[in-house]
Each structure stands twice: as structure tokens, then as C-alpha cells.
Design a protein around this motif. Structure first.
Motif, PDB file in Angstrom:
ATOM      1  N   VAL A 114       0.833  -1.356  -0.002  1.00 10.57           N
ATOM      2  CA  VAL A 114      -0.008   0.016   0.057  1.00 10.57           C
ATOM      3  C   VAL A 114       0.876   1.246   0.080  1.00 10.57           C
ATOM      4  CG1 VAL A 114      -1.878  -1.109   1.078  1.00 10.57           C
ATOM      5  CG2 VAL A 114      -0.349  -0.056   2.462  1.00 10.57           C
ATOM      6  N   ALA A 115       1.841   1.121   0.738  1.00  5.95           N
ATOM      7  CA  ALA A 115       2.929   2.404   0.927  1.00  5.95           C
ATOM      8  C   ALA A 115       3.322   2.812  -0.554  1.00  5.95           C
ATOM      9  CB  ALA A 115       3.818   2.319   1.987  1.00  5.95           C
ATOM     10  N   CYS A 116       3.782   1.677  -1.134  1.00  2.00           N
ATOM     11  CA  CYS A 116       4.595   1.911  -2.474  1.00  2.00           C
ATOM     12  C   CYS A 116       3.480   2.331  -3.426  1.00  2.00           C
ATOM     13  CB  CYS A 116       5.195   0.395  -2.838  1.00  2.00           C
ATOM     14  SG  CYS A 116       6.756   0.285  -1.794  1.00  2.00           S
ATOM     15  N   THR A 117       2.324   1.751  -3.304  1.00  2.00           N
ATOM     16  CA  THR A 117       1.258   1.993  -4.577  1.00  2.00           C
ATOM     17  C   THR A 117       0.870   3.451  -4.210  1.00  2.00           C
ATOM     18  OG1 THR A 117       0.416  -0.137  -4.489  1.00  2.00           O
ATOM     19  CG2 THR A 117      -1.140   1.692  -5.168  1.00  2.00           C
ATOM     20  N   VAL A 118       0.690   4.171  -2.925  1.00  2.00           N
ATOM     21  CA  VAL A 118       0.220   5.456  -2.911  1.00  2.00           C
ATOM     22  C   VAL A 118       1.359   6.292  -3.127  1.00  2.00           C
ATOM     23  CG1 VAL A 118      -0.307   6.716  -0.869  1.00  2.00           C
ATOM     24  CG2 VAL A 118      -1.725   4.524  -1.004  1.00  2.00           C
ATOM     25  N   TRP A 119       2.516   6.147  -2.654  1.00  2.00           N
ATOM     26  CA  TRP A 119       3.644   7.194  -2.885  1.00  2.00           C
ATOM     27  C   TRP A 119       3.775   7.094  -4.254  1.00  2.00           C
ATOM     28  CZ3 TRP A 119       8.167   7.284  -5.366  1.00  2.00           C
ATOM     29  CH2 TRP A 119       9.124   8.382  -5.004  1.00  2.00           C
ATOM     30  N   SER A 141     -10.605   0.338   1.517  1.00  2.00           N
ATOM     31  CA  SER A 141      -9.245  -0.895   1.138  1.00  2.00           C
ATOM     32  C   SER A 141      -8.110  -0.612   2.152  1.00  2.00           C
ATOM     33  CB  SER A 141      -9.116  -0.847  -0.329  1.00  2.00           C
ATOM     34  OG  SER A 141      -8.653   0.281  -0.651  1.00  2.00           O
ATOM     35  N   GLY A 142      -7.094  -1.514   1.781  1.00  2.00           N
ATOM     36  CA  GLY A 142      -5.791  -1.150   2.251  1.00  2.00           C
ATOM     37  C   GLY A 142      -5.275  -0.240   1.675  1.00  2.00           C
ATOM     38  N   VAL A 143      -5.285  -0.003   0.353  1.00  2.00           N
ATOM     39  CA  VAL A 143      -4.715   1.488  -0.382  1.00  2.00           C
ATOM     40  C   VAL A 143      -5.560   2.366  -0.089  1.00  2.00           C
ATOM     41  CG1 VAL A 143      -4.379   2.284  -2.637  1.00  2.00           C
ATOM     42  CG2 VAL A 143      -3.725   0.008  -2.269  1.00  2.00           C
ATOM     43  N   GLY A 144      -7.010   2.340  -0.049  1.00  2.00           N
ATOM     44  CA  GLY A 144      -7.614   3.501   0.446  1.00  2.00           C
ATOM     45  C   GLY A 144      -7.368   4.033   1.826  1.00  2.00           C
ATOM     46  N   ALA A 160     -13.307  10.487  -0.031  1.00  2.00           N
ATOM     47  CA  ALA A 160     -13.316   9.162  -0.167  1.00  2.00           C
ATOM     48  C   ALA A 160     -14.747   8.478  -0.253  1.00  2.00           C
ATOM     49  CB  ALA A 160     -12.749   8.372   0.951  1.00  2.00           C
ATOM     50  N   THR A 161     -14.800   7.659  -1.395  1.00  2.00           N
ATOM     51  CA  THR A 161     -15.849   6.931  -1.656  1.00  2.00           C
ATOM     52  C   THR A 161     -15.793   5.502  -1.015  1.00  2.00           C
ATOM     53  OG1 THR A 161     -15.066   5.875  -3.744  1.00  2.00           O
ATOM     54  CG2 THR A 161     -16.048   7.817  -3.979  1.00  2.00           C
ATOM     55  N   ALA A 162     -16.947   5.011  -0.557  1.00  2.00           N
ATOM     56  CA  ALA A 162     -16.954   3.812   0.311  1.00  2.00           C
ATOM     57  C   ALA A 162     -18.406   3.353   0.664  1.00  2.00           C
ATOM     58  CB  ALA A 162     -16.033   3.832   1.600  1.00  2.00           C
ATOM     59  N   ARG A 163     -18.802   2.485   0.981  1.00  2.00           N
ATOM     60  CA  ARG A 163     -20.283   2.023   1.448  1.00  2.00           C
ATOM     61  C   ARG A 163     -20.130   2.715   2.949  1.00  2.00           C
ATOM     62  NH1 ARG A 163     -20.761  -4.349   1.293  1.00  2.00           N
ATOM     63  NH2 ARG A 163     -18.575  -4.234   1.808  1.00  2.00           N
ATOM     64  N   ALA A 164     -21.460   3.042   3.101  1.00  2.00           N
ATOM     65  CA  ALA A 164     -21.789   3.886   4.139  1.00  2.00           C
ATOM     66  C   ALA A 164     -21.219   3.492   5.669  1.00  2.00           C
ATOM     67  CB  ALA A 164     -23.346   4.465   4.426  1.00  2.00           C
ATOM     68  N   ASN A 297     -15.648  -7.871   0.035  1.00  2.00           N
ATOM     69  CA  ASN A 297     -15.499  -6.243   0.333  1.00  2.00           C
ATOM     70  C   ASN A 297     -15.972  -5.746   1.853  1.00  2.00           C
ATOM     71  OD1 ASN A 297     -14.431  -3.714  -0.200  1.00  2.00           O
ATOM     72  ND2 ASN A 297     -16.311  -2.922  -1.046  1.00  2.00           N
ATOM     73  N   ASP A 298     -15.795  -6.630   2.554  1.00  2.00           N
ATOM     74  CA  ASP A 298     -16.497  -6.542   3.859  1.00  2.00           C
ATOM     75  C   ASP A 298     -15.686  -5.969   4.943  1.00  2.00           C
ATOM     76  OD1 ASP A 298     -18.914  -7.321   3.345  1.00  2.00           O
ATOM     77  OD2 ASP A 298     -18.739  -9.265   3.630  1.00  2.00           O
ATOM     78  N   HIS A 299     -14.141  -5.843   4.616  1.00  2.00           N
ATOM     79  CA  HIS A 299     -13.221  -5.543   5.547  1.00  2.00           C
ATOM     80  C   HIS A 299     -12.778  -3.869   5.416  1.00  2.00           C
ATOM     81  CE1 HIS A 299     -11.294  -5.878   1.672  1.00  2.00           C
ATOM     82  NE2 HIS A 299     -10.117  -5.487   1.944  1.00  2.00           N
ATOM     83  N   VAL A 300     -12.045  -3.385   6.465  1.00  2.00           N
ATOM     84  CA  VAL A 300     -11.559  -1.917   6.139  1.00  2.00           C
ATOM     85  C   VAL A 300     -10.058  -2.191   6.639  1.00  2.00           C
ATOM     86  CG1 VAL A 300     -11.327   0.073   7.464  1.00  2.00           C
ATOM     87  CG2 VAL A 300     -13.646  -0.889   7.177  1.00  2.00           C
ATOM     88  N   GLY A 301      -9.178  -1.767   5.615  1.00  2.00           N
ATOM     89  CA  GLY A 301      -7.815  -1.987   5.750  1.00  2.00           C
ATOM     90  C   GLY A 301      -7.391  -3.013   5.084  1.00  2.00           C
ATOM     91  N   LYS A 302      -6.314  -3.830   5.940  1.00  2.64           N
ATOM     92  CA  LYS A 302      -5.796  -4.994   5.209  1.00  2.64           C
ATOM     93  C   LYS A 302      -6.072  -6.154   6.071  1.00  2.64           C
ATOM     94  CE  LYS A 302      -2.388  -4.672   2.857  1.00  2.64           C
ATOM     95  NZ  LYS A 302      -1.954  -4.844   1.542  1.00  2.64           N
TER      96      LYS A 302
END
Length: 309
Positions: A114-119, A141-144, A160-164, A297-302
Motif C-alpha cells: 500500500v505504501a509503495c502504491t500510494v507514494w 481498502s488497504g490502499v484507500g 473518499a468513496t466507500a459504503r456508508a 469487500n467487507d473489510h476495512v484496511g488490510k
């Protein structure tokens, strides 16, 4: 952990990796589930030439055989081309990062990808600056979750977009505005930068969401690979569209990205400005269950996979 048949994960014995020149042998403490792993197991995303056949784009652990600055016993995390779902991994030394102070070695497994993707996308490609507005799709998501925190640390306004159900958590991480993509429209955001995981299904709306001089960066194709681009609308915005992938980049480019992450992001992690967001840690032996969780897609983060007891 191998995937001999499409869509199947099974335990198997493989030969221990033999580090090449400049490579470090790492005893893996944990790895993490990325959507690329799901695609690979499903037969849609084969590993690059020379990479292990089993999944795993990142890991953390302890150096067993060092090279360069890395010595046996060092706690590290690593960006991989594959092979993290294992007990041992051979990693180019330039793709290793020290485990940040204040972060335990298992949790660190959720940082490199995630760090490498975001940077590489928000800083290297889009050049996000303080005072700009960034629209981050897939905020939960992890990247989000990492991108929300990094953009906020840069001084950006974060949408940010995400489910409520995920909005409260994203606001805690620094999101200024959250949009429920299942019912609400995001085309009026007027974003200087859009970080997009969807691809084709969002292309037209992402262009509408751009501010003048806006930059759209596509990093995922969950919404398909082909769409019609209204060049007139893009021209009117003086906008740009970029599309990037991390896994297939040459080693020299990955080394540059890892160096940028270590320089720009690791101090933010060590100060607490960016926190690893871990939904749960499960045993590597339950990787198939973890894959189903990420697919839903029920998780938040990694979601992390812990190796060993």
C-alpha cells in the motif's frame, strides 16, 4: 501455499529460495492479502517471469541471510513480485524496508504494497500538493485507508468513496468527506487528483469529477478494462489520465519507489500520522477464508496472514 488449479489454494512443499546477488533471505512472519492475489489464484493475473508461482506481494519477517545494509536478525518488510505466502522469501535488498519503530513485525506485513502504491501514484505520478482536493475511490481498502492518511498528512482535502458502513472509520483516518458510491454521485467533487481502482466503469464520471488541470490516476480495473473516453471533456478540463501498475515494474523502478517510501512515508508512520489499518490477522493456513473475505469487500484496511504459531 500454492495454486495448482484455477481458483484453488492448497498447501505444498517447495524448495527453499536461494538468494541471488544482492538478494536477502527473509524468514516470513506474515504476509497480506491483495486483490492481485485473488486474481492470480483465479487464473487471471500470472506472476511475472522469474517470480514464485504462489501468491504474496509483500511480507514481513527477519533477515536470515543478509546483503548490503541488511544483516541477519534485522526485522524488515518487503515489496515482492510474488511468493509471500510461504515461510521463506528471497527479496532484492533494494525492495526491503526496516520495520518502522512503534510497529510490530506482523503488522508491518500490511505496509509495503500500500505504501509503495500510494507514494508512486499520489506523489510520483500525480504530484499531489497541500491545499489540493483528492478523490480516493475504495477508501475502505488497504490502499484507500493508507491513501486517506497520506493525503491528509500532505495537507490535501480528502474525499473518499466507500459504503456508508465504513464512513465513520474513514473520517477517523482524516477523510473530510465520504461518499456512498452505491447511492450518491461523486462527479461534483472538483478534484485535483482522482485515485481510481475501478477503471472502465468510472472513467466518464472520473473525468467529470476533475477540476481544471486535474489528474486521474487509474490503479485498478475492478470495473472493467474498456470504456469510451470523451476527449472533448478531458480537453476542456485540461486534464490528464495516467494508468500504472506496480508489480510488473523493473527492479530499478521498484527500488526508486521503495527509497521514496522510506524517505517520505516512514517518518509519518513512526510519528503516528499514518497508522497501519489492519482488519484482522488470520493463520496462513486459512488463506482461502481470507480471500473470500477480501472478495466480499467487507473489510476495512488490510487482512494479514500470519505464518507459524
Amino acid at each position: 501455499m500454492t495454486n495448482p488449479a484455477k481458483g484453488e489454494l492448497v498447501w505444498g512443499e517447495v524448495a527453499d529460495p536461494v538468494p541471488g546477488d544482492g538478494e536477502v533471505l527473509v524468514r516470513v512472519a506474515a504476509t497480506a492479502v491483495n486483490r492481485a492475489d485473488l486474481l492470480q489464484v483465479g487464473g487471471y493475473y500470472p506472476p511475472p517471469q522469474g517470480a514464485p508461482a504462489w501468491p504474496g506481494l509483500e511480507c514481513s519477517g527477519t533477515v536470515m541471510r543478509g546483503a548490503g545494509e541488511w544483516q541477519p536478525g534485522d526485522e524488515v518488510c518487503a515489496l515482492l513480485s510474488g511468493g509471500g505466502y510461504a515461510e521463506l522469501a528471497a527479496v532484492p535488498g533494494a525492495q526491503l524496508l526496516p520495520v518502522p519503530s512503534g510497529v510490530d513485525v506482523v503488522t508491518a506485513a500490511g505496509l509495503p504494497e500500500v505504501a509503495c502504491t500510494v507514494w508512486s501514484n499520489l506523489t510520483q505520478v500525480a504530484g499531489l500538493r497541500s491545499g489540493e482536493t483528492v478523490l480516493i475511490h475504495g477508501g475502505g481498502s488497504g490502499v484507500g485507508t493508507f491513501a486517506v492518511q497520506y493525503a491528509k498528512a500532505l495537507g490535501a482535502r480528502v474525499v473518499a468513496t466507500a459504503r456508508a458502513v465504513k464512513h465513520d472509520r474513514l473520517r477517523e483516518l482524516g477523510a473530510d468527506e465520504c461518499i456512498d458510491y452505491t447511492v450518491d454521485d461523486f462527479t461534483g467533487v472538483n478534484a485535483d487528483v482522482v485515485l481510481d481502482i475501478m477503471g472502465a466503469s468510472y472513467l466518464g464520471r472520473n473525468v467529470q469529477a476533475l477540476a481544471r488541470g486535474g489528474r486521474l490516476v487509474v490503479i485498478g480495473l475492478q470495473g472493467g478494462t474498456r470504456a469510451e473516453l470523451d476527449l472533448g471533456a478531458l480537453l476542456a478540463k485540461r486534464g490528464t489520465v495516467a494508468a500504472t501498475a506496480l508489480r510488473s515494474r523493473p527492479a530499478a523502478e521498484k527500488a526508486e519507489i521503495v527509497a521514496g517510501v522510506r524517505r517520505d512515508m516512514w517518518p509519518l508512520v513512526e510519528s503516528g500520522a499514518i497508522r497501519p489499518v489492519i482488519d484482522r490477522v488470520v493463520p496462513l493456513t486459512e488463506a482461502a477464508t481470507a480471500h473470500r473475505l477480501v472478495a466480499a469487500n467487507d473489510h476495512v484496511g488490510k487482512v494479514l496472514l500470519k505464518v507459524g504459531p
